[in-house]
Motif scaffolding. Sequence first.
Motif, mmCIF file in Angstrom:
data_model
loop_
_atom_site.group_PDB
_atom_site.id
_atom_site.type_symbol
_atom_site.label_atom_id
_atom_site.label_comp_id
_atom_site.label_asym_id
_atom_site.label_seq_id
_atom_site.Cartn_x
_atom_site.Cartn_y
_atom_site.Cartn_z
ATOM 1 N N PHE A 1 -1.588 -4.649 -5.010
ATOM 2 C CA PHE A 1 -1.695 -6.043 -4.593
ATOM 3 C C PHE A 1 -3.077 -6.279 -3.999
ATOM 4 O O PHE A 1 -3.511 -5.550 -3.101
ATOM 5 N N LEU B 1 10.856 -3.945 -2.915
ATOM 6 C CA LEU B 1 10.160 -5.177 -3.289
ATOM 7 C C LEU B 1 10.708 -5.738 -4.596
ATOM 8 O O LEU B 1 10.952 -6.943 -4.713
ATOM 9 N N TRP C 1 2.658 -13.058 -8.825
ATOM 10 C CA TRP C 1 3.098 -12.609 -7.505
ATOM 11 C C TRP C 1 2.709 -13.586 -6.406
ATOM 12 O O TRP C 1 3.345 -13.607 -5.341
ATOM 13 N N VAL D 1 6.213 -10.430 -0.894
ATOM 14 C CA VAL D 1 5.267 -9.312 -0.922
ATOM 15 C C VAL D 1 4.826 -8.963 0.505
ATOM 16 O O VAL D 1 4.768 -7.800 0.891
ATOM 17 N N TRP E 1 8.661 -9.526 -11.895
ATOM 18 C CA TRP E 1 8.943 -9.082 -10.537
ATOM 19 C C TRP E 1 9.708 -7.755 -10.497
ATOM 20 O O TRP E 1 10.031 -7.272 -9.427
ATOM 21 N N GLY F 1 -1.046 -9.394 -8.148
ATOM 22 C CA GLY F 1 -0.516 -8.046 -8.193
ATOM 23 C C GLY F 1 -0.968 -7.385 -9.476
ATOM 24 O O GLY F 1 -1.576 -8.022 -10.347
#
Length: 221
Positions: free
Chosen positions: A131, A58, A170, A177, A121, A192
Amino acid sequence: MDVYEAVTSRRAVRGFTDQPVSREVLERVLTAAGCAPSGSNIQPWNIYVVTGAPLAQLKKLATERVAAGDPWDEREYVMYPPVMKSPYDERRAAFGRDRYSALGIVREDWEARTRAAIANWDCFGAPAALFCYVDRDLGLPQWSDLGMYLQTVMLLLRSEGLHSCPQMAWSQIRKTVADIVSPSDELMLFCGMSIGYEDVTVDFVRNARAPLEETVTFVDD
């Protein structure tokens, strides 16, 4: 650690070590956080915890996407009103000044600001991420329940010697995601949260809070 210490020591940490966070600790925290209040006990939070290889993937996809200048995903909720009135506008501006000043970044240096933003990120190096999703059919009171739940999570993390950083950023790359966590179509990504052990070598500025008399009114004798 007592409750007062957990509250006053909690802050959005933007620098973590790569020391792993055990599954046992995360399960203990999230089990206890399930006791957070919610209207009619509907418990509207839907949580995905990502670690290890999936989180590495991710981070890679997210940082590459942002570095390439790909367009943001359209947020599914309004983060701030178009016009922010006083005193909220001044508080937000002060946060930005403090944040970039701590990094030694001047307002006009957009390249440096972009580099700093990309760290979001990478989860600021954290080895675990959470999340938080909410069913898109639910309303504003249920969103307030999410806030109480997430604060409970962050305080419990402090009791375990951990830190966190909640990140609405996010939601700007929610599709990336979703590629990793595969939420159902009924769910909307709220935010997130990076989770881990603080890297104490990373400088920070503690953002000032408004004085009590600015936010609290006592009605008494």
